[in-house]
Design an enzyme around this catalytic site. Structure first.
Site, PDB file in Angstrom:
ATOM      1  N   LYS A 241      -4.372 -11.308   1.735  1.00  0.00           N
ATOM      2  CA  LYS A 241      -4.299  -9.845   1.889  1.00  0.00           C
ATOM      3  C   LYS A 241      -4.946  -9.490   3.240  1.00  0.00           C
ATOM      4  O   LYS A 241      -5.067 -10.336   4.105  1.00  0.00           O
ATOM      5  CB  LYS A 241      -4.987  -9.160   0.706  1.00  0.00           C
ATOM      6  CG  LYS A 241      -4.263  -9.395  -0.614  1.00  0.00           C
ATOM      7  CD  LYS A 241      -2.898  -8.732  -0.624  1.00  0.00           C
ATOM      8  CE  LYS A 241      -2.121  -9.008  -1.886  1.00  0.00           C
ATOM      9  NZ  LYS A 241      -0.743  -8.506  -1.812  1.00  0.00           N
TER      10      LYS A 241
ATOM     11  N   ASP B  10      -4.202  -5.154  -5.906  1.00  0.00           N
ATOM     12  CA  ASP B  10      -5.069  -4.501  -4.918  1.00  0.00           C
ATOM     13  C   ASP B  10      -6.376  -3.990  -5.527  1.00  0.00           C
ATOM     14  O   ASP B  10      -7.299  -3.623  -4.799  1.00  0.00           O
ATOM     15  CB  ASP B  10      -4.328  -3.336  -4.247  1.00  0.00           C
ATOM     16  CG  ASP B  10      -3.177  -3.833  -3.376  1.00  0.00           C
ATOM     17  OD1 ASP B  10      -3.196  -5.010  -2.963  1.00  0.00           O
ATOM     18  OD2 ASP B  10      -2.253  -3.040  -3.113  1.00  0.00           O
TER      19      ASP B  10
ATOM     20  N   SER C   4       6.048 -10.556  -5.522  1.00  0.00           N
ATOM     21  CA  SER C   4       5.633  -9.749  -4.366  1.00  0.00           C
ATOM     22  C   SER C   4       6.630  -8.623  -4.138  1.00  0.00           C
ATOM     23  O   SER C   4       7.800  -8.875  -3.848  1.00  0.00           O
ATOM     24  CB  SER C   4       5.544 -10.618  -3.111  1.00  0.00           C
ATOM     25  OG  SER C   4       5.569  -9.790  -1.961  1.00  0.00           O
TER      26      SER C   4
ATOM     27  N   ARG D 177      -1.155 -12.951   8.851  1.00  0.00           N
ATOM     28  CA  ARG D 177      -0.612 -12.899   7.484  1.00  0.00           C
ATOM     29  C   ARG D 177       0.745 -13.605   7.409  1.00  0.00           C
ATOM     30  O   ARG D 177       1.536 -13.556   8.340  1.00  0.00           O
ATOM     31  CB  ARG D 177      -0.548 -11.447   7.006  1.00  0.00           C
ATOM     32  CG  ARG D 177      -1.975 -10.900   6.927  1.00  0.00           C
ATOM     33  CD  ARG D 177      -2.053  -9.545   6.369  1.00  0.00           C
ATOM     34  NE  ARG D 177      -1.626  -9.501   4.973  1.00  0.00           N
ATOM     35  CZ  ARG D 177      -1.481  -8.371   4.301  1.00  0.00           C
ATOM     36  NH1 ARG D 177      -1.712  -7.215   4.904  1.00  0.00           N
ATOM     37  NH2 ARG D 177      -1.103  -8.385   3.042  1.00  0.00           N
TER      38      ARG D 177
ATOM     39  N   SER E 196       2.195   2.835  -1.117  1.00  0.00           N
ATOM     40  CA  SER E 196       3.481   2.130  -1.235  1.00  0.00           C
ATOM     41  C   SER E 196       4.649   3.110  -1.238  1.00  0.00           C
ATOM     42  O   SER E 196       5.673   2.897  -0.584  1.00  0.00           O
ATOM     43  CB  SER E 196       3.522   1.324  -2.539  1.00  0.00           C
ATOM     44  OG  SER E 196       2.560   0.311  -2.510  1.00  0.00           O
TER      45      SER E 196
HETATM   46  C1  S3P Z   1       2.646  -3.561  -1.643  1.00  0.00           C
HETATM   47  C2  S3P Z   1       2.732  -4.699  -2.372  1.00  0.00           C
HETATM   48  C3  S3P Z   1       1.587  -5.601  -2.607  1.00  0.00           C
HETATM   49  C4  S3P Z   1       0.267  -4.915  -2.304  1.00  0.00           C
HETATM   50  C5  S3P Z   1       0.306  -4.154  -1.020  1.00  0.00           C
HETATM   51  C6  S3P Z   1       1.392  -3.092  -1.058  1.00  0.00           C
HETATM   52  C7  S3P Z   1       3.874  -2.764  -1.444  1.00  0.00           C
HETATM   53  O1  S3P Z   1       1.722  -6.721  -1.768  1.00  0.00           O
HETATM   54  O2  S3P Z   1      -0.778  -5.857  -2.264  1.00  0.00           O
HETATM   55  O3  S3P Z   1      -0.934  -3.534  -0.762  1.00  0.00           O
HETATM   56  O4  S3P Z   1       3.785  -1.587  -1.032  1.00  0.00           O
HETATM   57  O5  S3P Z   1       4.964  -3.299  -1.691  1.00  0.00           O
HETATM   58  P1  S3P Z   1       2.610  -7.992  -2.206  1.00  0.00           P
HETATM   59  O6  S3P Z   1       3.931  -7.474  -2.501  1.00  0.00           O
HETATM   60  O7  S3P Z   1       2.648  -8.896  -1.033  1.00  0.00           O
HETATM   61  O8  S3P Z   1       1.881  -8.567  -3.374  1.00  0.00           O
END
Ligand code: S3P
Length: 425
Positions: free
Chosen positions: A340, A313, A165, A120, A20
């Site tokens: 996911k 995750d 999210s 998605r 991230s």
């Molecule tokens: C992420 C946020 C999460 C996570 C993804 C990475 C990010 O998703 O599952 O692997 O980097 O902002 P969501 O924000 O859709 O829950």
């Protein structure tokens, strides 16, 4: 690929940079003035997709050494129209976050990705961005990629999300950098706050109160040096493996422990895991530590509510831990798992059942009655990196051979996962 039972796991592992944070570092560095130096950048396929997209938008990104890149920022209005479709590969973070930036440019772009990305849900970003004035359409009219994004002048909104999210929040914040007026987002629970931390680091005027974040546009962004901490989502496989495989002791070096991401530590400890933290520090606004994991006997737990976004995750590997824990584990409020990289409720329950576990899928999670011995089985990763790694961990305690199809998908977030795991055996 074939996997076998392990007698013990011992040694030290350094997990790669946080996925991230790596994505966000390239994005914000591209919009900043000056050259940003990024170290411990994750060279997994997802973050390489972000680099490829920004190169297409005119950003110069130079690789100095493994995990060490220089990003020559173009300033907020310096990106240029791409001459081809932008390809986000398998990366939801790339797709959703870059959409927030593209929505405000003075050019149009077409954005797509692989088969999984094209299934998605994108309505979650199309809706708020459209409310800000964006012109963003789904080419097939199914609210999925390919997306056609025509840049427009945007205005700030106060948006309340139904689901916590970070991808949605970040897409809106990035668009908010360009909007007229303030942008506010209220979430039901706090999702990972890496965008907020990094936006502030680059100079943005951003404040948070409870579950609301407010961005005031207009501040210039300046280049920064970013040291990316190790990814707790990658460390999770060793936290689980070191806990369930008897006679194990694993030191995991340099793990990001941002409290909006550390649900795996809370849940593993609640299940009885033995986790010691050493060498706490903060780099680029993100806390990290070394984690020492020793085998423990685990018991079931309940996981839901505000904990879910902090470990979303990690739920597949938590389900694997639960299969080896005594008693019942209930995972609820986690319907997001269905959208996911694969439907993770479906694939986790099918794969655990195939190994002999007593597990039941529910509409928003699963119920695992742990403690039965598991046996090897032929499993499908559905090309989902987190499923491949979670079941490589399950195989360490299963009798007989486990085969996992599509196991090379670990390249998405942790290219050296299998060799790192093997070195501990
Ligand atoms: C992420 C946020 C999460 C996570 C993804 C990475 C990010 O998703 O599952 O692997 O980097 O902002 P969501 O924000 O859709 O829950």
């Amino acid at each position: 690929m074939e996997f076998y039972k392990a007698k013990k796991l011992r040694g030290t592992v350094t997990v790669p940079g946080d996925k991230s944070i790596s994505h966000r570092s390239v994005m914000l560095a591209s919009l900043a003035q000056g050259t940003s130096e990024i170290t411990n950048f994750l060279e997994g396929a997802d973050c390489l997709s972000t680099i490829a997209c920004f190169r297409r938008l005119g950003t110069e990104i130079e690789k100095k050494a493994a995990g060490h890149i220089m990003v020559r920022g173009r300033g907020p209005n310096g990106l240029t129209a791409p001459d081809t479709t932008l390809d986000a590969g398998n990366s939801g973070t790339t797709t959703r976050l870059i959409s927030g930036i593209l929505a405000a440019q003075n050019f149009s772009a077409r954005l797509t990705g692989d088969d999984s990305i094209q299934k998605r849900p994108m309505k979650r970003i199309m809706e708020p961005l459209s409310l800000m004035g964006a012109d963003i359409t789904s080419e097939k009219g199914n609210d999925c990629a390919p997306l056609l994004i025509k840049g427009r002048p945007l205005h700030g909104i106060h948006y309340t999300t139904k689901v916590a999210s970070a991808q949605v929040k970040s897409a809106i914040l990035l668009a908010g950098l360009y909007a007229e007026g303030d942008t506010r987002i209220t979430e039901p629970y706090i999702s990972r706050n890496h965008s907020e931390i990094m936006l502030r680091l680059f100079g943005a005027d951003l404040s948070t109160q409870d579950t609301t974040v407010c961005l005031k546009p207009g501040n210039p962004l300046y280049a920064r040096s970013i040291q990316v901490p190790g990814d707790i989502s990658s460390a999770a496989y060793f936290i689980a493996a070191g806990s369930i495989v008897p006679d194990s002791e694993i030191l995991i070096r340099n793990v990001g422990i941002n409290p909006t991401r550390d649900g795996i530590l809370k849940v593993a400890r609640a299940m009885g895991a033995d986790i010691a933290m050493e060498n706490l520090r903060t780099d680029s606004g993100e806390a990290s530590a070394d984690l020492l994991i020793r085998s423990a006997s685990l018991h079931g737990t309940r996981i839901g509510g505000s904990l879910i976004p902090t470990l979303i995750d990690e739920l597949p590997v938590i389900a694997v831990m639960a299969a080896f824990a005594e008693g019942v584990t209930v995972i609820q409020d986690a319907a997001e798992l269905k959208v996911k990289e694969s439907n993770r409720i479906d694939v986790v329950t099918k794969n655990l059942s195939a190994m002999g576990c007593d597990v039941q899928a529910t509409p928003d999670g699963m119920i695992i009655r742990g403690g039965r011995p598991l046996h090897g089985a032929a499993l499908d990763s559905r090309n989902d990196h987190r499923i491949a790694m979670s079941f490589a961990v399950a195989a360490l305690l299963a009798d007989g051979v486990t085969t996992i199809s599509g196991s090379e998908c670990v390249n998405i977030s942790y290219p050296s996962f299998y060799s790192d795991l093997k070195r501990l055996m």
